[in-house]
Design a protein around this motif. Structure first.
Motif, PDB file in Angstrom:
ATOM      1  N   ALA A 137      43.088 -22.734  93.498  1.00  8.71           N
ATOM      2  CA  ALA A 137      43.790 -21.474  94.025  1.00  8.71           C
ATOM      3  C   ALA A 137      42.876 -20.619  94.786  1.00  8.71           C
ATOM      4  O   ALA A 137      41.836 -20.934  95.035  1.00  8.71           O
ATOM      5  N   THR A 138      43.522 -19.625  95.407  1.00  9.73           N
ATOM      6  CA  THR A 138      42.647 -18.818  96.497  1.00  9.73           C
ATOM      7  C   THR A 138      43.002 -17.211  96.033  1.00  9.73           C
ATOM      8  O   THR A 138      43.615 -16.901  95.415  1.00  9.73           O
ATOM      9  N   ALA A 139      42.121 -16.544  96.750  1.00  5.02           N
ATOM     10  CA  ALA A 139      42.020 -15.161  96.402  1.00  5.02           C
ATOM     11  C   ALA A 139      41.718 -14.409  97.578  1.00  5.02           C
ATOM     12  O   ALA A 139      40.744 -14.527  98.317  1.00  5.02           O
ATOM     13  N   LEU A 140      42.449 -13.255  97.761  1.00  7.02           N
ATOM     14  CA  LEU A 140      42.090 -12.168  98.805  1.00  7.02           C
ATOM     15  C   LEU A 140      41.633 -11.042  98.238  1.00  7.02           C
ATOM     16  O   LEU A 140      42.162 -10.582  97.234  1.00  7.02           O
ATOM     17  N   PHE A 141      40.398 -10.396  98.853  1.00  6.95           N
ATOM     18  CA  PHE A 141      39.705  -9.415  98.342  1.00  6.95           C
ATOM     19  C   PHE A 141      39.628  -8.348  99.436  1.00  6.95           C
ATOM     20  O   PHE A 141      39.088  -8.607 100.753  1.00  6.95           O
TER      21      PHE A 141
END
Length: 332
Positions: A228-232
């Motif tokens: 999974a990936t996350a943008l913050f």
């Protein structure tokens, strides 16, 4: 069962939240309030009917004090926690647990040498929406988590920093928007996503350049071990404090957090899953409503002899993520 005696170190803005939560918790009594500004300690003592001291060290040898809540500036957390743990007192500290990883590691080592617990306040994990999201992830009912985004657009004025000289300085605050305002959102992202594989990020000082020596804006791209990936994105350069936004996309639907309301988007239809059951009645609205539940849960664990789940090892994870974002920014 022995009634627990508690003390709060630091009688600033967040003190009443902790004091009222203690007062509402069975099996614990607030016995002391400490602040180096004697007038603040005395005011707190009068309001809550407890001992007031200007030197927290007076409480180290007090046999009636079992637990201390650290509501002090960031750079004081490590030193105070280590001293109280050495004295056999349980410590519940506001975030961040320390201003850097080295200081946090010293706290963990002090806990190992002590028979007391070190615990960290991440009250947003107790929000109804956060608990619902975590339950959905763990159940697998929407399939695999694919990606997330977390957005925090808040405002901090020049006066916010000039009015408290410890703010805006690396040595005493540990950082800027990452360390102080958005650490809760980063904590949720890593709690939801699990073990982190890599981080790429950058920090800048956009609106407060020349006023603070730390960042007021940051972004990051996070990859987790589960792919999974996350943008913050987080900033203090907005003109208002907007509600935090979260989105989690799964194989079979998506979750959206807007104004503390959690929605499920699935098969072209949006459904409200939960909303806050309590209004914010103490402190600032962006602190959320989780303090009372966290503090009561903390004392429930102590009363039953269990280790509180938001311990030092759990609390350091968000600090490690922030350190990685800083490192990525510096090294490009």
């Amino acid at each position: 069962m022995k009634e627990l005696g508690a003390a709060i170190i630091g009688c600033g803005a967040i003190f009443p939240l902790h004091a009222k939560a203690i007062r509402a918790t069975r099996g614990v009594t607030l016995l002391a309030a400490a602040d180096r500004e004697a007038s603040l300690a005395e005011q707190a003592g009068r309001e809550f009917g407890c001992l007031a001291v200007s030197d927290y060290r007076e409480l180290l040898s007090n046999p009636d004090i079992d637990v201390v809540h650290l509501c002090t500036p960031h750079h004081l957390h490590a030193e105070m926690a280590i001293e109280f743990l050495a004295a056999g007192k349980h410590v519940l500290t506001e975030k961040p647990m320390a201003v850097n990883l080295a200081a946090a590691q010293r706290m963990l080592e002090a806990e190992k040498r002590s028979n007391a617990q070190l615990s960290i306040v991440f009250q947003n994990r107790y929000n109804e929406a956060s608990l619902s999201i975590k339950k959905i992830i763990d159940s697998g009912q929407l399939g695999q988590l694919l990606c997330m985004k977390g957005i925090v657009t808040w405002h901090r004025s020049k006066e916010y920093y000039t009015g408290s000289p410890w703010r805006g300085r690396t040595e005493t605050e540990g950082g800027g928007v990452l360390m102080n305002q958005t650490i809760h959102t980063l904590d949720l992202l890593q709690w939801f996503g699990g073990e982190i594989a890599s981080v790429r990020g950058s920090v800048t000082t956009d609106a407060l350049d020349g006023i603070i020596e730390v960042e007021d804006t940051a972004h990051a791209y996070i990859t987790f071990r589960n792919k999974a990936t996350a943008l913050f994105y987080g900033t203090n350069a907005y003109r208002v404090n907007s509600p935090v936004e979260l989105e989690l996309v799964f194989e079979q639907g998506a979750l959206h957090l807007r104004r503390d309301h959690l929605y499920l988007w699935q098969e072209g239809k949006e459904t409200l899953l939960c909303e806050p059951s309590f209004a914010v009645t103490e402190g600032k609205s962006y602190w959320g409503t989780g303090h009372n539940r966290l503090i009561q849960d903390f004392y429930d664990h102590l009363a039953s002899g269990r280790e509180f789940w938001l311990n030092g090892a759990e609390g350091i994870k968000s600090l490690e993520l922030i350190a990685d974002i800083y490192s990525s920014s510096m090294t490009n």
